[in-house]
Design an enzyme around this catalytic site. Sequence first.
Site, short mmCIF file in Angstrom:
data_model
loop_
_atom_site.label_atom_id
_atom_site.label_comp_id
_atom_site.label_asym_id
_atom_site.label_seq_id
_atom_site.Cartn_x
_atom_site.Cartn_y
_atom_site.Cartn_z
N ASP A 148 0.77 -1.63 -0.19
CA ASP A 148 -0.57 -0.36 -0.45
C ASP A 148 1.00 1.41 0.05
O ASP A 148 1.97 1.46 0.61
CB ASP A 148 -0.75 0.15 1.19
CG ASP A 148 -1.93 1.16 0.78
OD1 ASP A 148 -1.63 1.90 1.01
OD2 ASP A 148 -2.58 0.19 1.03
N ILE A 149 0.13 2.46 -0.77
CA ILE A 149 1.81 3.72 -0.67
C ILE A 149 1.07 4.24 0.45
O ILE A 149 1.60 5.05 0.07
CB ILE A 149 1.31 3.95 -2.14
CG1 ILE A 149 2.35 4.80 -2.60
CG2 ILE A 149 -0.07 4.86 -2.01
CD1 ILE A 149 3.27 3.85 -3.03
N HIS A 153 -9.80 -6.14 -2.56
CA HIS A 153 -8.59 -6.47 -2.21
C HIS A 153 -8.98 -5.85 -1.06
O HIS A 153 -9.63 -5.76 -0.36
CB HIS A 153 -7.81 -4.78 -2.57
CG HIS A 153 -8.55 -3.31 -1.92
ND1 HIS A 153 -9.64 -2.48 -2.89
CD2 HIS A 153 -8.33 -2.44 -0.98
CE1 HIS A 153 -9.31 -1.20 -2.07
NE2 HIS A 153 -9.36 -1.48 -0.63
N HIS A 178 -6.47 -5.30 3.09
CA HIS A 178 -5.22 -4.93 3.54
C HIS A 178 -4.83 -6.09 4.59
O HIS A 178 -5.66 -6.52 5.31
CB HIS A 178 -5.71 -3.80 4.59
CG HIS A 178 -6.70 -2.60 3.59
ND1 HIS A 178 -6.29 -1.92 3.14
CD2 HIS A 178 -7.83 -2.63 2.95
CE1 HIS A 178 -5.96 -0.57 3.01
NE2 HIS A 178 -7.51 -1.10 2.47
P1 5GP Z 1 -9.73 1.73 0.15
O1 5GP Z 1 -10.25 1.17 -1.29
O2 5GP Z 1 -9.55 -0.24 1.15
O3 5GP Z 1 -10.28 1.74 1.19
O4 5GP Z 1 -8.54 1.60 0.88
C1 5GP Z 1 -7.00 2.14 -0.90
C2 5GP Z 1 -6.15 1.64 -0.23
O5 5GP Z 1 -5.41 1.59 -1.76
C3 5GP Z 1 -6.07 2.75 0.67
O6 5GP Z 1 -5.04 2.45 1.29
C4 5GP Z 1 -4.76 3.51 -0.74
O7 5GP Z 1 -3.45 4.07 0.43
C5 5GP Z 1 -4.88 2.79 -1.81
N1 5GP Z 1 -3.79 2.95 -3.16
C6 5GP Z 1 -4.87 3.78 -3.47
N2 5GP Z 1 -4.29 4.44 -4.72
C7 5GP Z 1 -3.04 3.57 -4.67
C8 5GP Z 1 -2.02 3.76 -5.65
O8 5GP Z 1 -1.92 3.82 -6.81
N3 5GP Z 1 -0.84 2.18 -5.58
C9 5GP Z 1 -0.89 1.69 -4.24
N4 5GP Z 1 0.11 1.16 -3.86
N5 5GP Z 1 -2.19 2.15 -2.90
C10 5GP Z 1 -2.87 2.78 -3.81
#
Ligand code: 5GP
Length: 135
Positions: free
Chosen positions: A29-30, A93, A95
Amino acid sequence: MASIFTKIIKGEIPSYKIAENDQCFAFLDINPLAKGHTLVVPKKEIDYLFDVEDELYRLLFTFSKQVAKAIEKVIPCERVGIAVLGLEVPHAHIHLIPINSIYDIEFSRPKLKLSEEEFKDIASGIRQEYEKINQ
Ligand code: 5GP
């Protein structure tokens, strides 16, 4: 339009890749909550985790387990926590987050700022462990 995770899987956007198999892909995660915070995604683009068909769902969780085992070898932690939100990216996805307390998996916390070098080192360590375990 392809999701950002599909672009990552296809290599159109860079990522710190951990591992992949035929149907699943894992990368850091970035905006990590902890060092080693990893996202595990199905290659097939499906928005909501609970819409993923049973076989792929099982494969995704089996792959997540394999990745978690590699993470815990590299990142000192009590255990690897698991969370599903999906509020930001509409591509299912999971985590995987190394945790020592409940606070470590609190998503409203400020995220870590890691250097490219740190991301690379963490990814390469976990990748090596994953390959060792699954060779
Ligand atoms: P969620 O959809 O589970 O609420 O969060 C999405 C997760 O994806 C976040 O923790 C965010 O930091 C990560 N994320 C979003 N865009 C990118 C990206 O371009 N690259 C990476 N490696 N992680 C990402």
